[in-house]
Design a protein around this motif. Structure first.
Motif, PDB file in Angstrom:
ATOM      1  N   ILE A  50      10.588 -57.353  -9.813  1.00 24.96           N
ATOM      2  CA  ILE A  50       9.284 -57.921  -9.442  1.00 24.96           C
ATOM      3  C   ILE A  50       8.506 -58.338 -10.680  1.00 24.96           C
ATOM      4  O   ILE A  50       7.878 -59.411 -10.723  1.00 24.96           O
ATOM      5  CB  ILE A  50       8.493 -56.909  -8.603  1.00 24.96           C
ATOM      6  CG1 ILE A  50       9.159 -56.709  -7.238  1.00 24.96           C
ATOM      7  CG2 ILE A  50       7.050 -57.365  -8.417  1.00 24.96           C
ATOM      8  CD1 ILE A  50       8.522 -55.628  -6.402  1.00 24.96           C
ATOM      9  N   TYR A  62       9.961 -61.599 -12.291  1.00 25.88           N
ATOM     10  CA  TYR A  62       9.540 -62.808 -11.567  1.00 25.88           C
ATOM     11  C   TYR A  62       8.043 -63.059 -11.738  1.00 25.88           C
ATOM     12  O   TYR A  62       7.604 -64.217 -11.749  1.00 25.88           O
ATOM     13  CB  TYR A  62       9.888 -62.677 -10.083  1.00 25.88           C
ATOM     14  CG  TYR A  62      11.362 -62.823  -9.796  1.00 25.88           C
ATOM     15  CD1 TYR A  62      12.034 -63.994 -10.104  1.00 25.88           C
ATOM     16  CD2 TYR A  62      12.087 -61.782  -9.226  1.00 25.88           C
ATOM     17  CE1 TYR A  62      13.388 -64.129  -9.850  1.00 25.88           C
ATOM     18  CE2 TYR A  62      13.440 -61.910  -8.958  1.00 25.88           C
ATOM     19  CZ  TYR A  62      14.090 -63.083  -9.273  1.00 25.88           C
ATOM     20  OH  TYR A  62      15.433 -63.215  -9.026  1.00 25.88           O
ATOM     21  N   LYS A  63       7.262 -62.005 -11.879  1.00 28.41           N
ATOM     22  CA  LYS A  63       5.829 -62.188 -12.090  1.00 28.41           C
ATOM     23  C   LYS A  63       5.564 -62.813 -13.459  1.00 28.41           C
ATOM     24  O   LYS A  63       4.651 -63.639 -13.610  1.00 28.41           O
ATOM     25  CB  LYS A  63       5.113 -60.847 -11.967  1.00 28.41           C
ATOM     26  CG  LYS A  63       3.592 -60.950 -11.935  1.00 28.41           C
ATOM     27  CD  LYS A  63       2.951 -59.588 -11.785  1.00 28.41           C
ATOM     28  CE  LYS A  63       3.293 -58.971 -10.433  1.00 28.41           C
ATOM     29  NZ  LYS A  63       2.593 -57.679 -10.241  1.00 28.41           N
ATOM     30  N   LYS A 112       6.252 -66.450 -13.029  1.00 23.25           N
ATOM     31  CA  LYS A 112       5.221 -67.123 -12.241  1.00 23.25           C
ATOM     32  C   LYS A 112       3.948 -67.343 -13.050  1.00 23.25           C
ATOM     33  O   LYS A 112       3.305 -68.388 -12.958  1.00 23.25           O
ATOM     34  CB  LYS A 112       4.925 -66.306 -10.989  1.00 23.25           C
ATOM     35  CG  LYS A 112       3.961 -66.976 -10.031  1.00 23.25           C
ATOM     36  CD  LYS A 112       3.777 -66.136  -8.773  1.00 23.25           C
ATOM     37  CE  LYS A 112       2.806 -66.825  -7.808  1.00 23.25           C
ATOM     38  NZ  LYS A 112       2.601 -66.030  -6.577  1.00 23.25           N
ATOM     39  N   GLU A 154      13.972 -60.983  -1.261  1.00 20.55           N
ATOM     40  CA  GLU A 154      12.742 -61.320  -1.981  1.00 20.55           C
ATOM     41  C   GLU A 154      13.011 -61.946  -3.343  1.00 20.55           C
ATOM     42  O   GLU A 154      12.147 -62.620  -3.892  1.00 20.55           O
ATOM     43  CB  GLU A 154      11.882 -60.075  -2.142  1.00 20.55           C
ATOM     44  CG  GLU A 154      11.324 -59.523  -0.828  1.00 20.55           C
ATOM     45  CD  GLU A 154      10.394 -58.359  -1.052  1.00 20.55           C
ATOM     46  OE1 GLU A 154      10.124 -58.049  -2.245  1.00 20.55           O
ATOM     47  OE2 GLU A 154       9.941 -57.764  -0.069  1.00 20.55           O
ATOM     48  N   SER A 194      11.187 -65.254  -4.457  1.00 20.39           N
ATOM     49  CA  SER A 194      10.300 -65.284  -5.623  1.00 20.39           C
ATOM     50  C   SER A 194      10.574 -66.490  -6.499  1.00 20.39           C
ATOM     51  O   SER A 194       9.635 -67.158  -6.971  1.00 20.39           O
ATOM     52  CB  SER A 194      10.464 -63.990  -6.433  1.00 20.39           C
ATOM     53  OG  SER A 194      10.130 -62.858  -5.665  1.00 20.39           O
ATOM     54  N   TYR A 236       8.104 -69.675  -7.216  1.00 22.20           N
ATOM     55  CA  TYR A 236       7.798 -70.062  -8.597  1.00 22.20           C
ATOM     56  C   TYR A 236       7.988 -71.569  -8.789  1.00 22.20           C
ATOM     57  O   TYR A 236       7.181 -72.234  -9.460  1.00 22.20           O
ATOM     58  CB  TYR A 236       8.698 -69.275  -9.548  1.00 22.20           C
ATOM     59  CG  TYR A 236       8.752 -69.786 -10.958  1.00 22.20           C
ATOM     60  CD1 TYR A 236       7.600 -69.878 -11.737  1.00 22.20           C
ATOM     61  CD2 TYR A 236       9.955 -70.182 -11.524  1.00 22.20           C
ATOM     62  CE1 TYR A 236       7.663 -70.361 -13.039  1.00 22.20           C
ATOM     63  CE2 TYR A 236      10.021 -70.648 -12.822  1.00 22.20           C
ATOM     64  CZ  TYR A 236       8.871 -70.739 -13.571  1.00 22.20           C
ATOM     65  OH  TYR A 236       8.938 -71.213 -14.856  1.00 22.20           O
TER      66      TYR A 236
END
Length: 412
Positions: free
Chosen positions: A163, A166-167, A170, A202, A206, A210
Motif C-alpha cells: 500500500i 503504491y501511495k 500516486k 487491490e 492501485s 495511479y
C-alpha cells in the motif's frame, strides 16, 4: 651593451623583423600589447575561492569491519534509540547487502524484512520524526532485498508495504517514486511472487488508479510500465475491467510521448483475451496501427518531442495479437499497404524480436487468401533472402516459407 641586451628578448620577433625595427622598439611594442591584454583580463569577474566541503562518508557509516560478525552488529544497531546510530546502521546496510549471500542470510536468519517494515511504517505514519533521509534509505534496502526470491516473497506478503509503495507512486514523491517503481518491478518479475501480488486485486486496482489520475501525463517511470506489463501478461481481463483498455488506447491515439514503447506493449497484452479482441475491433485497431505506420510520412519538425516512432516492435506485437478475429482479418483486406510496412520493418538489424513479430504477423495476415497471394507475389523472394538474427526468427521464417510454397505447389 644595452642594445645587445635588448636582442635577448623576443628573439623570434626580432629575427622576423630584422632590419625593419630596432630591438628596443620591438620590445616596447610587445610590452604595450601585453599590458592591454592584462588590463582586459583583470576586468573579468572572478569567482570567489571557496574551500571544498568536508566529506560526510565516515560520519554516515557505522564503524565495523565487513566480516562475518558485521551483519549481527548492524541488525543490533538498527534497533538503537539513538538516531545517529540507527542512521549509520541503515546506510552501512545498503552497502553490505549488495552481496547476495548477505541478503540471503539477513532474510532467513535475521528476519530483516519484518524489522525494516516496522521502522519504515513508523516513519511513514509520522509516529517517529525523520531526522535524516531514512525513508529513502529504507526504500534502497527494500530494492536490494526484492532482488532475492525469499526477500521478494516476504515483501509481497506484507500488504502494508505494498500500500505504501503504491501511495508513493500516486503522490509522485521526488526521489522515492523511481525506487518504489523499481521495487514493484522486481517483485512481479518473479513468477512465484507475481502470483502473490495478483492474488490481491487491490494491487492492480492501485496501479490503474495511479494511471487514471492524469491520463495526459506524458511520461511515467519505466519500471512502473514493466510492473504493469508483468501483471497484464497474466490477467488481461482484470485490466480491461479496470478501464485500462480505454486509457491506453487514448494515449496511443493522441500520440503522447513515447507511446510506441511500453504503453503500446501494455495495450498489446490486453488483446490476449476475448474481451480485449472485441474492444480492439470496436475501436478499429487495424486502422489505428496503419495510421501509426503512415506517420513516418509527416515531417519531423511538425511532430512533438518524443512523438516520432523509433521502434515498431510493440506496434507490430499489437497487430499480431489483434489478428485473431474474423472481423479484424476482413478489415485487414482493406489495408494492403500495411503488409508493406510490416515487410520493411522485418529487415531491422538491431532488434531480433521485431523481426520475429513481423514474420509471425505476415503469417497471420496471410490467412486471408487475397493477402496471401499478395505476399507470394511481392515478398516471397525477400523473405527467402532474409538474414535472421535469432533462432526463433529463423524458425518462423522457415515455417512461413514452407506455408507459402505449399500453396504455390497446390495451385500448380
Amino acid at each position: 651593451m644595452w642594445e645587445q641586451l635588448e636582442r635577448y628578448r623576443n628573439h623570434f620577433l626580432q629575427r622576423e623583423m630584422k632590419g625593419v625595427m630596432k630591438s628596443s622598439t620591438v620590445n616596447c611594442l610587445q610590452s604595450t600589447e601585453w599590458d592591454k591584454f592584462r588590463k582586459k583580463r583583470d576586468c573579468c569577474f572572478r569567482f570567489p575561492q571557496q574551500c571544498a566541503k568536508s566529506s560526510t562518508y565516515f560520519f554516515d557509516r557505522a564503524q565495523l569491519a565487513y566480516g562475518y560478525f558485521a551483519l549481527p552488529k548492524l541488525m543490533k544497531e538498527i534497533d538503537s534509540d539513538v538516531n545517529l546510530t540507527h542512521w549509520r546502521a541503515i546506510v552501512s546496510l545498503t552497502e553490505f547487502l549488495l552481496n547476495p549471500q548477505n541478503v540471503q542470510r539477513a532474510v532467513l536468519e535475521m528476519d530483516i524484512v519484518r524489522k525494516l517494515k516496522n521502522a519504515f511504517m513508523r516513519k511513514r505514519l509520522k509516529h517517529h520524526a525523520e531526522n535524516f533521509e531514512e525513508i529513502e534509505t529504507y526504500l534502497k534496502i527494500f530494492n536490494i532485498i526484492s532482488r532475492n526470491l525469499n526477500g521478494a516473497e516476504q515483501i509481497a506478503n506484507r500488504k502494508c508495504l505494498m500500500i505504501e509503495f503504491y501511495k508513493i507512486l500516486k503522490d509522485m514523491e521526488p526521489r522515492k517514486e523511481d525506487l518504489a517503481a523499481e521495487i514493484l518491478r522486481n517483485l512481479t518479475g518473479k513468477p512465484k511472487v507475481l502470483g502473490i501480488v495478483l492474488s490481491d486485486a487491490e494491487n492492480l486496482t492501485s496501479i490503474a488508479n495511479y494511471l487514471k489520475q492524469d491520463p495526459c501525463k506524458p511520461l511515467y517511470p519505466p519500471d512502473m510500465w514493466h510492473h504493469l506489463c508483468h501483471m497484464l501478461e497474466v490477467a488481461p481481463e482484470q485490466g480491461i475491467q479496470l478501464g485500462l483498455f480505454q486509457l491506453l488506447h487514448s494515449r496511443i491515439v493522441n500520440r503522447l510521448a513515447k507511446f510506441w514503447e511500453m504503453n503500446c506493449k501494455a495495450f498489446a497484452l490486453l488483446l490476449r483475451c476475448s474481451e480485449g479482441q472485441r474492444l480492439f475491433d470496436e475501436v478499429d485497431g487495424i486502422k489505428m496501427i496503419f495510421d501509426i505506420f503512415e506517420d513516418k510520412c509527416i515531417p519531423a519538425e511538425q511532430q512533438l518531442h518524443d512523438q516520432p516512432v523509433l521502434s515498431y516492435e510493440y506496434i507490430v506485437l499489437a497487430l499480431l495479437n489483434g489478428l485473431h478475429s474474423k472481423r479484424a482479418l476482413w478489415r485487414m483486406r482493406e489495408f494492403t499497404l500495411l503488409i508493406c510496412h510490416v515487410g520493411r520493418a522485418m529487415h531491422t538489424r538491431t532488434n531480433a524480436r521485431l523481426q520475429l513479430y513481423c514474420l509471425k504477423a505476415l503469417r497471420a495476415m496471410g490467412v486471408m487468401p487475397c493477402n496471401k497471394r499478395y505476399i507470394i507475389g511481392n515478398w516471397l523472394d525477400e523473405i527467402s533472402a532474409l538474414e535472421c538474427y535469432s533462432a526463433d526468427a529463423e524458425c518462423a521464417r522457415d515455417a512461413l516459407l514452407d506455408w507459402l510454397r505449399r500453396d504455390i505447389a497446390d495451385n500448380s
